[in-house]
Design an enzyme around this catalytic site. Structure first.
Site, PDB file in Angstrom:
ATOM      1  N   ASP A   1      -8.214 101.036  14.706  1.00 49.37           N
ATOM      2  CA  ASP A   1      -7.136 102.002  14.950  1.00 49.37           C
ATOM      3  C   ASP A   1      -7.461 102.966  16.089  1.00 49.37           C
ATOM      4  O   ASP A   1      -6.731 103.942  16.296  1.00 49.37           O
ATOM      5  CB  ASP A   1      -6.834 102.793  13.671  1.00 49.37           C
ATOM      6  CG  ASP A   1      -8.057 103.538  13.150  1.00 49.37           C
ATOM      7  OD1 ASP A   1      -9.143 102.921  13.132  1.00 49.37           O
ATOM      8  OD2 ASP A   1      -7.933 104.703  12.747  1.00 49.37           O
TER       9      ASP A   1
ATOM     10  N   ASP B   1     -13.263 101.089  16.246  1.00 48.39           N
ATOM     11  CA  ASP B   1     -12.588 100.537  15.072  1.00 48.39           C
ATOM     12  C   ASP B   1     -11.163 100.153  15.449  1.00 48.39           C
ATOM     13  O   ASP B   1     -10.644 100.563  16.488  1.00 48.39           O
ATOM     14  CB  ASP B   1     -12.579 101.560  13.933  1.00 48.39           C
ATOM     15  CG  ASP B   1     -13.917 101.614  13.202  1.00 48.39           C
ATOM     16  OD1 ASP B   1     -14.769 100.746  13.468  1.00 48.39           O
ATOM     17  OD2 ASP B   1     -14.115 102.532  12.379  1.00 48.39           O
TER      18      ASP B   1
ATOM     19  N   ASP C   1     -23.596 102.745  10.336  1.00 51.75           N
ATOM     20  CA  ASP C   1     -23.646 103.553  11.556  1.00 51.75           C
ATOM     21  C   ASP C   1     -24.689 104.661  11.452  1.00 51.75           C
ATOM     22  O   ASP C   1     -25.505 104.860  12.359  1.00 51.75           O
ATOM     23  CB  ASP C   1     -22.268 104.148  11.860  1.00 51.75           C
ATOM     24  CG  ASP C   1     -21.552 104.659  10.606  1.00 51.75           C
ATOM     25  OD1 ASP C   1     -22.225 104.849   9.579  1.00 51.75           O
ATOM     26  OD2 ASP C   1     -20.323 104.847  10.668  1.00 51.75           O
TER      27      ASP C   1
ATOM     28  N   ASP D   1     -12.669  89.575  10.959  1.00 53.16           N
ATOM     29  CA  ASP D   1     -13.066  89.139   9.614  1.00 53.16           C
ATOM     30  C   ASP D   1     -11.861  88.966   8.693  1.00 53.16           C
ATOM     31  O   ASP D   1     -12.017  88.920   7.467  1.00 53.16           O
ATOM     32  CB  ASP D   1     -14.026  90.172   8.995  1.00 53.16           C
ATOM     33  CG  ASP D   1     -15.497  89.846   9.276  1.00 53.16           C
ATOM     34  OD1 ASP D   1     -15.741  88.843   9.966  1.00 53.16           O
ATOM     35  OD2 ASP D   1     -16.375  90.594   8.818  1.00 53.16           O
TER      36      ASP D   1
END
Length: 511
Positions: free
Chosen positions: A175, A173, A267, A114
């Site tokens: 990282d 995610d 989530d 994105d």
């Protein structure tokens, strides 16, 4: 003299009764927190004594080759990596996902980019092409808007035609760096236990020693993983999905209604809805996935706003839906509403700030109101010690952690109230900044620049205001008080001032 006269007139008829009510409410909330912490501590002790590991509670067998079926004996797995302008970490996450061990024709890596920075977008696409040239089945997906933020990206990713052939979806995610054996350790739980919807792994922080602020975060999050998620998994087979480092059964995800962007905790929203459909979750504390803690105060404040505002807002939206649900037991409903949402996501934040930073200091100025020692000292001490169980290596930092958490409770309380009232900023989503190797690279330069002082970025008026209030109460206690609270009040005031003037966390030199 006029101020003193007015204070004398309103103190007895107004201030004293109000403060007495506030103390009573805070003591009730403290007892609720205390009972919750002791209960979870007892469950953890029993789990350790009886060795109730996930492999014993659920069927688990290593995946085996089938000569006749070949690789088709293995389920099809989708790996989603949502990202947004992740210049510093995109290579780490994509590389780790592409390094997952699984039959190459039974896995699809899906990068959901994105990014609004065209340069970063090009870099991510080039990285995907590089791995594709090595034979990895990797898809680079973009969209022309950021509607729904992360939830919107994940939802769009699930609409792709090739996803129809997938049985499970692993989410990381930008990282996060899973070990190669991640799928071999998680997928068997879902294959052999059809009632399971989610397998959640634990986070392992690669930069916990970067600064004192990251050590404080590690202490808070370790309790969440070591105690809260372990207890939820072993008792009610329910806990909040952490949004990453987990594997979902796609059928369960779809039955629960898929991803929704009505709050900033998509989530947790999905986890609650799936649980209300009767699905179970399992947490694997022994499986750890490397990731990065926010090391700048600005990034941490935005993250904590989202993590506090989102659950409170979701509680407001779902409480009646949970009450009316017919598929789960009354005890599970009580656990989700009272324990999971009300005590941990609402009471914990509000009581920490209101009691220890507002009400308790006010009793110094209004000595007619007395807080019993069990409420002011004993219960907070026991709760703090129980919280410290998750990170034994940081026990010597306990005092710093208490002061730090009290300051952060200001933001968490503010965010919780915003979520409950659906006020402005309720759906604010600012991606947590990751530094990756950036800081090391800039720190290695020969002439590091001094960070520029910007009032808007470094000066936080709320913290400074509360710090001034605590400092005043401390001074009043020295001159007129009898309970010797001034030591705590001065220490807490200094903590508020340090964070109010922005001298906490890592400073990133301007390039």
């Amino acid at each position: 003299m006029q101020i003193g006269l007015i204070w004398g007139q309103i103190k007895a008829p107004l201030i004293v009764p109000l403060l007495q009510v506030a103390v009573l409410l805070c003591l009730v909330m403290s007892l609720m927190l205390f009972i919750e912490r002791v209960y979870m501590g007892m469950v953890i002790v029993l789990l350790k004594l009886f060795g109730r590991k996930p492999e014993k509670r659920y069927k688990w067998e290593a995946m085996k080759d089938d000569v006749e079926l070949g690789n088709s004996a293995y389920p099809m797995v989708l790996v989603q990596i949502p990202m947004y302008n992740e210049r510093e970490v995109y290579q780490l996450s994509i590389g780790a996902a592409c390094g997952l061990s699984w039959p190459s024709d039974r896995i699809i890596i899906q990068v959901l980019d994105d990014s609004t920075d065209p340069t970063i977008k090009d870099l991510v696409e080039l990285e995907c092409q590089r791995w594709a040239s090595k034979g990895i089945n990797i898809k680079y997906e973009i969209r022309d808007n950021r509607n729904g933020y992360k939830a919107g990206a994940l939802k769009e990713g699930m609409k792709r035609s090739y996803v129809k052939h997938c049985d499970y979806v692993a989410i990381f995610d930008a990282d996060f760096q899973p070990e190669p054996d991640f799928l071999w350790r998680t997928i068997p739980f879902l294959v052999h236990n059809p009632e399971l919807a989610l397998v959640q792994a634990r986070w392992k922080f690669v930069n916990s020693d970067e600064c004192l602020m990251t050590r404080m975060q590690e202490m808070s999050l370790d309790y969440h993983f070591t105690v809260e998620q372990e207890v939820g998994s072993s008792t009610y087979a329910f806990f909040g999905f952490n949004g990453t480092a987990g594997v979902w059964r796609i059928a369960a995800l779809n039955e629960a209604g898929g991803w929704k962007d009505r709050t900033t905790v998509e989530d947790m929203d999905l986890a609650v809805r799936a649980s209300l459909k009767g699905w179970k979750f399992v947490y694997l504390g022994s499986l750890q996935v490397k990731n990065e803690l926010p090391s700048t105060f600005k990034a941490y404040r935005y993250q904590q706003h989202r993590w506090s505002c989102g659950p409170a807002n979701l509680f407001r939206k779902m409480v009646m839906e949970i009450v009316r649900n017919k598929k789960v037991t009354l005890w599970k409903k009580l656990h989700v509403i009272y324990s999971f949402f009300f005590v941990r996501k609402v009471i914990a934040h509000i009581n920490t700030f209101i009691f220890y930073c507002i009400v308790l200091p006010a009793t110094v100025v209004v000595p007619e109101v007395v807080v019993p020692k069990w409420g002011a000292v004993y219960i907070p001490s026991i709760i703090t010690l129980l919280n410290a169980v998750g990170t034994p290596r940081s026990l010597h930092l306990m005092v710093f952690w208490i002061l730090f958490e009290n300051v952060m409770s200001l933001h968490r309380t503010k965010a919780t109230i915003i979520g409950l009232l659906e006020a402005s900023r309720v759906n604010e989503w600012i991606v947590t900044e990751k530094l990756g190797e950036a800081l090391k690279g800039k720190a290695a330069s020969k002439t590091p620049k001094k960070p520029r002082f910007r009032i808007g970025e470094r000066l936080h008026l709320l913290e400074i205001g509360v710090g001034a209030y605590l400092f005043f109460c401390g001074c009043y206690d020295i001159f007129f008080g009898k309970n010797h609270f001034f030591i705590f009040l001065y220490m807490q005031a200094i903590a508020f001032f340090i964070m109010g003037f922005g001298y906490v966390g890592t400073f990133v030199p301007n390039s």
